[in-house]
Design a protein around this motif. Structure first.
Motif, PDB file in Angstrom:
ATOM      1  N   LEU A 684       0.827  -1.198   0.000  1.00 49.53           N
ATOM      2  CA  LEU A 684       0.000   0.000   0.000  1.00 49.53           C
ATOM      3  C   LEU A 684       0.865   1.253   0.000  1.00 49.53           C
ATOM      4  CD1 LEU A 684      -2.660   1.449   0.196  1.00 49.53           C
ATOM      5  CD2 LEU A 684      -2.666   1.043   2.654  1.00 49.53           C
ATOM      6  N   LYS A 685       1.942   1.214   0.776  1.00 52.10           N
ATOM      7  CA  LYS A 685       2.846   2.358   0.825  1.00 52.10           C
ATOM      8  C   LYS A 685       3.461   2.629  -0.546  1.00 52.10           C
ATOM      9  CE  LYS A 685       6.694   4.251   3.510  1.00 52.10           C
ATOM     10  NZ  LYS A 685       7.672   4.000   4.583  1.00 52.10           N
ATOM     11  N   LYS A 686       3.804   1.548  -1.268  1.00 53.50           N
ATOM     12  CA  LYS A 686       4.366   1.707  -2.615  1.00 53.50           C
ATOM     13  C   LYS A 686       3.365   2.363  -3.557  1.00 53.50           C
ATOM     14  CE  LYS A 686       7.475  -2.300  -2.355  1.00 53.50           C
ATOM     15  NZ  LYS A 686       7.751  -3.661  -2.884  1.00 53.50           N
ATOM     16  N   ARG A 687       2.084   1.967  -3.446  1.00 60.74           N
ATOM     17  CA  ARG A 687       1.067   2.545  -4.326  1.00 60.74           C
ATOM     18  C   ARG A 687       0.857   4.028  -4.019  1.00 60.74           C
ATOM     19  NH1 ARG A 687       2.506   0.566  -7.717  1.00 60.74           N
ATOM     20  NH2 ARG A 687       0.968   1.774  -8.877  1.00 60.74           N
ATOM     21  N   ILE A 688       0.909   4.381  -2.724  1.00 61.38           N
ATOM     22  CA  ILE A 688       0.770   5.792  -2.343  1.00 61.38           C
ATOM     23  C   ILE A 688       1.934   6.599  -2.901  1.00 61.38           C
ATOM     24  CG2 ILE A 688       0.778   7.398  -0.395  1.00 61.38           C
ATOM     25  CD1 ILE A 688      -0.759   5.298   1.210  1.00 61.38           C
ATOM     26  N   GLU A 689       3.149   6.055  -2.767  1.00 58.01           N
ATOM     27  CA  GLU A 689       4.333   6.757  -3.292  1.00 58.01           C
ATOM     28  C   GLU A 689       4.227   6.916  -4.803  1.00 58.01           C
ATOM     29  OE1 GLU A 689       6.128   7.473   0.327  1.00 58.01           O
ATOM     30  OE2 GLU A 689       6.658   8.170  -1.679  1.00 58.01           O
ATOM     31  N   SER A 690       3.714   5.880  -5.472  1.00 56.87           N
ATOM     32  CA  SER A 690       3.561   5.956  -6.922  1.00 56.87           C
ATOM     33  C   SER A 690       2.603   7.076  -7.317  1.00 56.87           C
ATOM     34  CB  SER A 690       3.048   4.616  -7.465  1.00 56.87           C
ATOM     35  OG  SER A 690       2.749   4.704  -8.833  1.00 56.87           O
ATOM     36  N   LEU A 691       1.485   7.193  -6.598  1.00 62.54           N
ATOM     37  CA  LEU A 691       0.508   8.251  -6.905  1.00 62.54           C
ATOM     38  C   LEU A 691       1.080   9.627  -6.597  1.00 62.54           C
ATOM     39  CD1 LEU A 691      -2.779   6.592  -5.606  1.00 62.54           C
ATOM     40  CD2 LEU A 691      -2.093   6.934  -7.972  1.00 62.54           C
ATOM     41  N   ILE A 692       1.897   9.724  -5.558  1.00 60.96           N
ATOM     42  CA  ILE A 692       2.555  11.007  -5.257  1.00 60.96           C
ATOM     43  C   ILE A 692       3.513  11.376  -6.381  1.00 60.96           C
ATOM     44  CG2 ILE A 692       4.197  12.147  -3.711  1.00 60.96           C
ATOM     45  CD1 ILE A 692       2.908  10.601  -1.394  1.00 60.96           C
ATOM     46  N   ASP A 693       4.287  10.385  -6.858  1.00 62.92           N
ATOM     47  CA  ASP A 693       5.222  10.629  -7.967  1.00 62.92           C
ATOM     48  C   ASP A 693       4.493  11.067  -9.236  1.00 62.92           C
ATOM     49  OD1 ASP A 693       7.285   9.925  -6.312  1.00 62.92           O
ATOM     50  OD2 ASP A 693       7.441   7.865  -7.052  1.00 62.92           O
ATOM     51  N   ARG A 694       3.274  10.546  -9.426  1.00 63.42           N
ATOM     52  CA  ARG A 694       2.500  10.881 -10.635  1.00 63.42           C
ATOM     53  C   ARG A 694       1.565  12.074 -10.431  1.00 63.42           C
ATOM     54  NH1 ARG A 694      -0.445   5.620 -12.050  1.00 63.42           N
ATOM     55  NH2 ARG A 694      -0.002   4.984  -9.905  1.00 63.42           N
ATOM     56  N   ASP A 695       1.753  12.778  -9.289  1.00 63.33           N
ATOM     57  CA  ASP A 695       1.013  14.024  -9.015  1.00 63.33           C
ATOM     58  C   ASP A 695      -0.491  13.830  -8.884  1.00 63.33           C
ATOM     59  OD1 ASP A 695       3.260  15.875 -11.170  1.00 63.33           O
ATOM     60  OD2 ASP A 695       3.360  15.531  -9.015  1.00 63.33           O
ATOM     61  N   TYR A 696      -0.915  12.673  -8.381  1.00 62.32           N
ATOM     62  CA  TYR A 696      -2.329  12.487  -8.050  1.00 62.32           C
ATOM     63  C   TYR A 696      -2.617  12.984  -6.629  1.00 62.32           C
ATOM     64  CZ  TYR A 696      -3.300   9.690 -12.198  1.00 62.32           C
ATOM     65  OH  TYR A 696      -3.498   9.267 -13.492  1.00 62.32           O
ATOM     66  N   MET A 697      -1.589  12.952  -5.787  1.00 65.67           N
ATOM     67  CA  MET A 697      -1.723  13.407  -4.415  1.00 65.67           C
ATOM     68  C   MET A 697      -0.373  13.910  -3.938  1.00 65.67           C
ATOM     69  SD  MET A 697      -2.301   9.555  -2.876  1.00 65.67           S
ATOM     70  CE  MET A 697      -2.140   9.924  -1.139  1.00 65.67           C
ATOM     71  N   GLU A 698      -0.360  14.583  -2.812  1.00 64.44           N
ATOM     72  CA  GLU A 698       0.891  15.114  -2.294  1.00 64.44           C
ATOM     73  C   GLU A 698       0.896  15.061  -0.772  1.00 64.44           C
ATOM     74  OE1 GLU A 698       1.104  19.118  -3.627  1.00 64.44           O
ATOM     75  OE2 GLU A 698      -0.536  19.822  -2.348  1.00 64.44           O
ATOM     76  N   ARG A 699       2.098  15.033  -0.197  1.00 66.86           N
ATOM     77  CA  ARG A 699       2.228  15.058   1.246  1.00 66.86           C
ATOM     78  C   ARG A 699       2.101  16.488   1.757  1.00 66.86           C
ATOM     79  NH1 ARG A 699       5.721  10.595   0.881  1.00 66.86           N
ATOM     80  NH2 ARG A 699       5.087   8.931   2.306  1.00 66.86           N
ATOM     81  N   ASP A 700       1.555  16.608   2.953  1.00 61.77           N
ATOM     82  CA  ASP A 700       1.512  17.910   3.604  1.00 61.77           C
ATOM     83  C   ASP A 700       2.943  18.348   3.926  1.00 61.77           C
ATOM     84  OD1 ASP A 700       1.309  19.642   6.247  1.00 61.77           O
ATOM     85  OD2 ASP A 700      -0.620  19.786   5.214  1.00 61.77           O
ATOM     86  N   LYS A 701       3.254  19.597   3.662  1.00 63.49           N
ATOM     87  CA  LYS A 701       4.623  20.083   3.840  1.00 63.49           C
ATOM     88  C   LYS A 701       5.052  20.073   5.294  1.00 63.49           C
ATOM     89  CE  LYS A 701       4.443  22.938  -0.312  1.00 63.49           C
ATOM     90  NZ  LYS A 701       4.487  24.306  -0.878  1.00 63.49           N
ATOM     91  N   GLU A 702       4.092  20.226   6.213  1.00 69.33           N
ATOM     92  CA  GLU A 702       4.428  20.263   7.629  1.00 69.33           C
ATOM     93  C   GLU A 702       4.177  18.930   8.332  1.00 69.33           C
ATOM     94  OE1 GLU A 702       3.301  24.989   8.150  1.00 69.33           O
ATOM     95  OE2 GLU A 702       2.317  23.490   9.390  1.00 69.33           O
ATOM     96  N   ASN A 703       3.267  18.135   7.792  1.00 71.64           N
ATOM     97  CA  ASN A 703       2.932  16.847   8.409  1.00 71.64           C
ATOM     98  C   ASN A 703       3.043  15.739   7.367  1.00 71.64           C
ATOM     99  OD1 ASN A 703       1.950  14.665   9.782  1.00 71.64           O
ATOM    100  ND2 ASN A 703      -0.046  15.551  10.256  1.00 71.64           N
ATOM    101  N   PRO A 704       4.137  14.966   7.371  1.00 71.70           N
ATOM    102  CA  PRO A 704       4.339  13.934   6.332  1.00 71.70           C
ATOM    103  C   PRO A 704       3.331  12.795   6.391  1.00 71.70           C
ATOM    104  CG  PRO A 704       5.997  13.752   8.061  1.00 71.70           C
ATOM    105  CD  PRO A 704       5.250  15.019   8.332  1.00 71.70           C
ATOM    106  N   ASN A 705       2.603  12.678   7.494  1.00 71.24           N
ATOM    107  CA  ASN A 705       1.593  11.614   7.609  1.00 71.24           C
ATOM    108  C   ASN A 705       0.216  12.067   7.142  1.00 71.24           C
ATOM    109  OD1 ASN A 705       3.175   9.496   8.652  1.00 71.24           O
ATOM    110  ND2 ASN A 705       3.174  10.440  10.666  1.00 71.24           N
ATOM    111  N   GLN A 706       0.163  13.197   6.468  1.00 74.71           N
ATOM    112  CA  GLN A 706      -1.116  13.694   5.939  1.00 74.71           C
ATOM    113  C   GLN A 706      -0.966  13.955   4.440  1.00 74.71           C
ATOM    114  OE1 GLN A 706      -3.737  15.958   8.440  1.00 74.71           O
ATOM    115  NE2 GLN A 706      -3.689  17.643   6.997  1.00 74.71           N
TER     116      GLN A 706
END
Length: 711
Positions: A684-706
């Motif tokens: 699941l973590k890999k899929r989240i990272e993949s979507l972040i890399d493809r600009d579907y979602m992004e991490r919060d700049k102040e809270n990496p768990n959001q």
């Protein structure tokens, strides 16, 4: 935004005033706060009004006020106490009206180029915001007048309402200004619909203005709905030609989400119902039949659960949508099922295909069609329709299928699995009309035999508990009526003495209850569970009766020839070789064959494989099955992984698009609720990272768990 909201928000913006200004606006001042009241004279009244007018002018021109706000508030209270409230109200209204009238020129003289439409809207918004701020400030000075004289005269609007009335009359009701404002708003909405980013706060403020001024419906909403109808009518026609049905359905769903989001973001809530109805009519209602004709059968053939669910949800929003889907669904079942039943060359697989097809359609009704009773009943009607188009044959094949399953016994399925299969077959059987009494009565008799056998075995177990010499073997017998079941070639085999004794005990028990009947044992249908000990430890082998007879020989010796086994067991040559093949050449090789090979020859010898290992305690040994090739295994594994990967990605995007912002734990929790297969946290973590890399979602700049959804 409603008038009260603007008042409240604008009041909050004046927290930066001077201390004296803030205290003057918040105190409840009355005459008793002062020891001396000024004497009312024409000069005092005139001077006081000039002071108040200058203060109002300063507010309107955004310059500093020369006087203390508490002093101004007291001046208004003094004038009202001296009964000059009517004059004061009239003069205040005139000053405000003169100022607002002067504002119209900046809009009438504004360049008419379409490039300037956005700046025109910004200027209009700035004028509106300034007007609201000014009106709130003026009202805070003239609050005593607003709460006494104006409040006591029901025909007079409050100072706030007066400000709205003047702005509406002199600014927004001007034909050219109103037209340009509305056209500018519509242009921004069209840009957003085409994928551009627009200033939503600007649109929210301007549409809130139209709503507060009570011109929203007449000036904006009707034109907006007309433009929406035109846009989606053209879009629906174009995309139905360009895209396949799954793509089109997802596009419609996305458009509906976007329009609902616009209502939440800046449109008035009253617009939602007619807006969504317009989109649904043009993208769904106008193309309903075309969508079903073009894509329903393909979605069902490919078992596209996600798109079928979406299709049901979308058509449920359109008048007559579900009834149209229901008819198309019924037609599909009749056609597909008719092909299964009407093809003699497929008779061997007919029953299994019917069971698989029924399972598939059940899955669709449960997962995609919300277990709608109308769809369930339509499915039953369709099955009944096609299965009876070929009289007699389906019933005959069902009877043979049941026979083969019961003959195989535990070789192919556990008792629980067999029960489930028989239950499913009975459902199929009930669709068959009286198309041949012989077949129908035989099948009914077969099911009846299975039920009666359960009752007999309960009684037999009680009988055995009362025996003085109980057996170590637990016997289960199925009593099959010869007239209902296919005939089996009798085969005499050499059973161990303890088995023979137990058979006699059962025979005495059964004939004691059913005198005059004859029992004929069928060893070809028997099976057993053997307790076995290997070097690895104790195991249980779930095997046929023939496999049992062969394996029991190895209690006496470690090695036998084919001829020795044949003589000892009495098993027919062909059946014996298949039995030995399953024990020595299959996946569970509890015997070793010399020489090695896939086929059994007369010269082969067999010995017990004491080194046999298996992860399970109870092992079911079936007939030899064709092994899947390495290439097929790799291909299957890759397809499963890809399918699940796409499903995880789609679920993640769907959740984030709906929720916009989520913590990691909440995202994982919602994902597990949607997926029907287990997912490892690492995957699941890999899929989240993949979507972040493809600009579907992004991490919060102040809270990496959001995470935030990227539109």
């Amino acid at each position: 935004m409603m008038a009260e909201d603007i008042q409240h928000n604008q009041k909050a913006n004046f927290n930066g005033l001077t201390k004296s200004a803030k205290s003057g606006a918040s105190k409840k001042l009355t005459i008793k706060n002062f020891k001396d009241r000024p004497e009312l004279t024409d000069s005092y009244t005139e001077d006081t009004w000039i002071k108040l007018r200058d203060a109002v002018s300063a507010i309107q021109n955004s310059t500093s006020i020369k006087y203390n706000l508490e002093e101004l508030y007291q001046a208004v209270e003094n004038l009202c106490s001296y009964k000059v409230s009517p004059v004061l109200y009239k003069q205040l209204r005139q000053v405000c009206e003169d100022h607002i009238q002067a504002q119209i020129h900046q809009f009438r003289e504004y360049p008419s180029s379409s490039l300037d439409s956005l700046s025109f809207l910004k200027r209009m918004n700035r004028c509106w915001q300034d007007h609201c701020s000014q009106t709130i400030m003026i009202r805070s000075i003239f609050l005593f007048l607003d709460r006494t004289y104006i409040l006591q005269n029901s025909l007079l609007p409050s100072i706030w309402d007066t400000g709205l009335e003047l702005f509406r009359t002199h600014i927004v009701s001007d034909g050219a200004v109103q037209s340009r404002t509305v056209e500018g708003i519509l242009e921004q909405i069209e840009r957003e619909r085409n994928g551009e980013t627009v200033d939503r706060s600007l649109l929210r403020s301007l549409l809130g203005m139209l709503s507060d001024l009570q011109v929203y419906k007449d000036s904006f909403e009707q034109r907006f709905l007309t433009e929406t109808n035109r846009l989606y009518a053209a879009e629906g026609q174009r995309l139905m030609q360009e895209r396949d049905v799954p793509e089109y359905l997802h596009h419609v769903s996305r458009r509906l989400e976007e329009e609902n989001d616009r209502v939440i973001s800046y449109l008035d809530q009253s617009t939602q119902k007619p807006l969504i109805a317009t989109v649904e009519k043009q993208l769904l209602g106008e193309h309903m039949n075309a969508i079903l004709q073009k894509g329903l059968w393909m979605l069902l053939d490919e078992n596209r659960v996600c798109e079928l669910t979406l299709l049901y949800e979308l058509l449920s929003k359109v008048k007559g949508g579900l009834m149209t889907l229901l008819q198309a669904w019924r037609d599909y079942i009749k056609s597909f099922g008719g092909e299964i039943v009407s093809s003699p060359e497929k008779d061997k697989e007919l029953v299994q295909e019917l069971l698989d097809f029924k399972d598939k359609m059940d899955h669709v009704t449960q997962r995609c069609f919300q277990r709608n009773d109308n769809f369930i009943n339509a499915m039953k009607e369709a099955f009944e329709n096609f299965i009876n188009k070929r009289p007699n044959k389906p019933a005959e094949l069902i009877a043979k299928y049941v026979d083969s399953k019961l003959r195989a016994g535990n070789k192919e399925a556990t008792e629980e699995e067999l029960e489930r299969i028989l239950d499913k077959i009975m459902i199929i059987f009930r669709f068959i009309h009286e198309c041949g009494a012989a077949f129908t009565s035989k099948l009914e008799g077969m099911f009846k035999d299975m039920e009666l056998s359960k009752d007999i075995m309960i009684q037999f177990k009680q009988y055995m508990q009362n025996q003085s010499d109980p057996s170590n073997i637990e016997l289960t017998v199925n009593i099959l009526t010869m007239g209902y079941w296919p005939s089996y070639t009798p085969m005499d085999v050499h059973l161990p003495a303890e088995m023979v004794k137990l058979q006699e005990v059962f025979k005495i028990f059964y004939l004691g209850k059913h005198s005059g009947r004859k029992l004929q044992w069928q060893p070809t249908l028997g099976h057993a569970v053997l307790k076995t000990e290997f070097k690895e430890g104790k195991k249980e082998l779930q095997v046929s009766l023939f496999q049992t007879l062969v394996l029991l020989m190895f209690n006496e010796s470690d090695e036998y020839s084919v001829e020795e086994i044949r003589t000892a067991t009495g098993i027919e040559d062909g059946e014996l070789k298949r039995t030995l093949q399953s024990l020595a050449c299959g996946k569970a090789r509890v015997l070793n064959k010399m020489p090695r090979g896939k086929d059994v020859e007369d010269a082969d010898r067999f010995h017990f494989n004491s080194d046999f290992t298996h992860k399970l305690f109870r092992i079911k040994i079936n007939q030899i099955q064709m092994k899947e090739t390495v290439e097929e295994q790799v291909s299957t594994t890759e397809r499963v992984f890809q399918d699940r990967q796409y499903q995880i990605d789609a679920a993640l995007v769907r959740i984030m698009k709906m929720r916009k912002t989520l913590s990691h734990n909440l995202l994982v929790s919602e994902l597990y609720n949607q997926l029907k297969f287990p997912v490892k946290p690492a995957d699941l973590k890999k899929r989240i990272e993949s979507l972040i890399d493809r600009d579907y979602m992004e991490r919060d700049k102040e809270n990496p768990n959001q995470y935030h959804y990227v539109a």
